[in-house]
Write a protein that holds these residues in place. Structure first.
Motif, mmCIF file in Angstrom:
data_model
loop_
_atom_site.group_PDB
_atom_site.id
_atom_site.type_symbol
_atom_site.label_atom_id
_atom_site.label_comp_id
_atom_site.label_asym_id
_atom_site.label_seq_id
_atom_site.Cartn_x
_atom_site.Cartn_y
_atom_site.Cartn_z
ATOM 1 N N ALA A 134 9.759 -8.246 -6.403
ATOM 2 C CA ALA A 134 10.746 -7.759 -5.443
ATOM 3 C C ALA A 134 10.952 -6.255 -5.597
ATOM 4 N N ILE A 135 11.259 -5.609 -4.484
ATOM 5 C CA ILE A 135 11.527 -4.173 -4.498
ATOM 6 C C ILE A 135 12.945 -3.945 -5.004
ATOM 7 N N PRO A 136 13.125 -3.168 -6.063
ATOM 8 C CA PRO A 136 14.491 -2.911 -6.562
ATOM 9 C C PRO A 136 15.291 -2.086 -5.563
ATOM 10 N N ASP A 137 16.606 -2.200 -5.672
ATOM 11 C CA ASP A 137 17.500 -1.546 -4.708
ATOM 12 C C ASP A 137 17.268 -0.041 -4.639
ATOM 13 N N ASP A 138 16.979 0.592 -5.781
ATOM 14 C CA ASP A 138 16.844 2.045 -5.775
ATOM 15 C C ASP A 138 15.551 2.514 -5.108
ATOM 16 N N LEU A 139 14.631 1.573 -4.799
ATOM 17 C CA LEU A 139 13.394 1.933 -4.112
ATOM 18 C C LEU A 139 13.301 1.321 -2.723
ATOM 19 N N ASP A 140 14.373 0.669 -2.286
ATOM 20 C CA ASP A 140 14.324 -0.004 -0.990
ATOM 21 C C ASP A 140 14.187 0.984 0.164
ATOM 22 N N SER A 141 14.596 2.229 -0.045
ATOM 23 C CA SER A 141 14.439 3.227 1.016
ATOM 24 C C SER A 141 12.969 3.431 1.368
ATOM 25 N N LEU A 142 12.068 3.219 0.402
ATOM 26 C CA LEU A 142 10.634 3.348 0.678
ATOM 27 C C LEU A 142 10.188 2.283 1.678
ATOM 28 N N ARG A 143 10.728 1.083 1.540
ATOM 29 C CA ARG A 143 10.407 0.016 2.485
ATOM 30 C C ARG A 143 10.916 0.377 3.874
ATOM 31 N N GLU A 144 12.134 0.887 3.962
ATOM 32 C CA GLU A 144 12.722 1.236 5.261
ATOM 33 C C GLU A 144 11.957 2.380 5.920
ATOM 34 N N LEU A 145 11.584 3.382 5.132
ATOM 35 C CA LEU A 145 10.827 4.513 5.691
ATOM 36 C C LEU A 145 9.469 4.064 6.206
ATOM 37 N N LEU A 146 8.817 3.192 5.432
ATOM 38 C CA LEU A 146 7.504 2.697 5.846
ATOM 39 C C LEU A 146 7.621 1.837 7.099
ATOM 40 N N LEU A 147 8.658 1.034 7.170
ATOM 41 C CA LEU A 147 8.864 0.200 8.351
ATOM 42 C C LEU A 147 9.103 1.063 9.587
ATOM 43 N N ARG A 179 0.558 0.116 1.100
ATOM 44 C CA ARG A 179 0.576 0.626 2.474
ATOM 45 C C ARG A 179 0.962 2.105 2.496
ATOM 46 N N TRP A 180 1.834 2.524 1.593
ATOM 47 C CA TRP A 180 2.109 3.949 1.498
ATOM 48 C C TRP A 180 0.846 4.703 1.077
ATOM 49 N N CYS A 181 0.090 4.119 0.150
ATOM 50 C CA CYS A 181 -1.136 4.767 -0.303
ATOM 51 C C CYS A 181 -2.145 4.912 0.833
ATOM 52 N N ASP A 182 -2.103 3.995 1.814
ATOM 53 C CA ASP A 182 -2.979 4.119 2.974
ATOM 54 C C ASP A 182 -2.708 5.410 3.739
ATOM 55 N N PHE A 183 -1.451 5.837 3.774
ATOM 56 C CA PHE A 183 -1.041 6.926 4.656
ATOM 57 C C PHE A 183 -0.782 8.251 3.945
ATOM 58 N N LEU A 184 -0.469 8.217 2.666
ATOM 59 C CA LEU A 184 -0.110 9.458 1.982
ATOM 60 C C LEU A 184 -1.263 10.465 1.999
ATOM 61 N N PRO A 185 -0.966 11.731 2.290
ATOM 62 C CA PRO A 185 -2.013 12.766 2.343
ATOM 63 C C PRO A 185 -2.329 13.312 0.958
ATOM 64 N N VAL A 207 4.624 6.270 -6.089
ATOM 65 C CA VAL A 207 4.565 6.543 -4.651
ATOM 66 C C VAL A 207 5.869 7.189 -4.196
ATOM 67 N N GLY A 208 6.987 6.698 -4.703
ATOM 68 C CA GLY A 208 8.271 7.285 -4.337
ATOM 69 C C GLY A 208 8.352 8.760 -4.687
ATOM 70 N N ASP A 209 7.796 9.134 -5.841
ATOM 71 C CA ASP A 209 7.781 10.552 -6.221
ATOM 72 C C ASP A 209 6.958 11.373 -5.221
ATOM 73 N N LEU A 210 5.849 10.800 -4.763
ATOM 74 C CA LEU A 210 4.998 11.505 -3.800
ATOM 75 C C LEU A 210 5.667 11.607 -2.436
ATOM 76 N N VAL A 211 6.349 10.539 -2.034
ATOM 77 C CA VAL A 211 7.041 10.555 -0.733
ATOM 78 C C VAL A 211 8.162 11.582 -0.742
ATOM 79 N N ASP A 212 8.832 11.724 -1.882
ATOM 80 C CA ASP A 212 9.923 12.710 -1.978
ATOM 81 C C ASP A 212 9.428 14.132 -1.762
ATOM 82 N N LYS A 213 8.150 14.369 -2.030
ATOM 83 C CA LYS A 213 7.597 15.713 -1.903
ATOM 84 C C LYS A 213 7.079 16.009 -0.488
ATOM 85 N N LEU A 214 7.065 14.974 0.369
ATOM 86 C CA LEU A 214 6.583 15.192 1.735
ATOM 87 C C LEU A 214 7.545 16.079 2.509
#
Length: 217
Positions: A134-147, A179-185, A207-214
């Motif tokens: 399960a995705i922990p609460d502190d990383l759930d924003s990654l699911r929402e952003l990807l959705l 799925r984030w890895c599919d899209f991350l540049p 992945v969350g660390d990489l998304v934060d840098k986008l």
């Protein structure tokens, strides 16, 4: 969803590419080299996968040796790759196949051999599939952003995000990380390191660390 198989073909045909395929990912390819036309046709007819491995040196299309000697430039690729299962195949013209593949199980190469006509074959052992987590609460924003990203891409180009927008996989840490890895540049070197991780939660955290840098719009 990813294909999961307990066994691999005794001799796995390999396709070195300038990309990293993750389990569950979608990979479109245009095939025109003879070595791969024959291989893809056989895999399609037998319902068997081939292995995608990421190039670290060389090119997807065979190049002449740089020093002018007979033969081709070397192709060097990673030991860990992903099975590619052919889901669509079209023949728009002679000598050209257009295929769509879904990423399956990860594997580690034990041995590799290049045949006379240029096709690589390998002996490989399967690597374990990500355990459901399960995705922990502190990383759930990654699911929402990807959705949100998936909805936008699907609205603009229905084929751009080839994943269901509903389902249990959206609650799974490994699937969302992949799925984030599919899209991350990110460079292939970074993505390859993520592919090698057996802990899906750690992969999602990185992945969350990489998304934060986008850059933000």
């Amino acid at each position: 969803m990813p294909h999961n198989r307990a066994t691999l073909p005794a001799a796995l045909p390999l396709f070195p590419l300038g990309t990293v395929l993750f389990p569950g990912g979608w990979l479109p390819l245009q095939i025109f080299e003879v070595r791969y036309l024959d291989m893809v046709q056989r895999c399609h007819e037998r319902g068997e996968p081939f292995g995608v491995v990421t190039l670290t040196e060389g090119h997807e299309v065979q190049q002449p040796a740089r020093d002018g000697s007979p033969g081709f430039a070397p192709e060097v690729f990673s030991d860990i790759g992903t099975l590619a299962h052919i889901e669509t195949l079209e023949r728009p013209q002679p000598g050209l196949l257009v295929i769509g593949c879904r990423g399956g199980q990860r594997f580690r190469l034990q041995r590799r051999e290049k045949l006379k006509h240029g096709l690589w074959m390998g002996d490989a052992e399967p690597l374990p599939a990500d355990p459901p987590m399960a995705i922990p609460d502190d990383l759930d924003s990654l699911r929402e952003l990807l959705l949100d990203l998936g909805r936008q891409l699907h609205a603009q180009h229905p084929d751009a995000f080839r994943h269901p927008l509903e389902g249990e996989h959206w609650q799974d840490a490994g699937w969302v990380a992949n799925r984030w890895c599919d899209f991350l540049p990110e460079p292939n070197e970074v993505k390859q390191r993520l592919l090698t991780l057996d802990n899906p939660l750690l992969r999602l955290e990185l992945v969350g660390d990489l998304v934060d840098k986008l850059p933000r719009a």
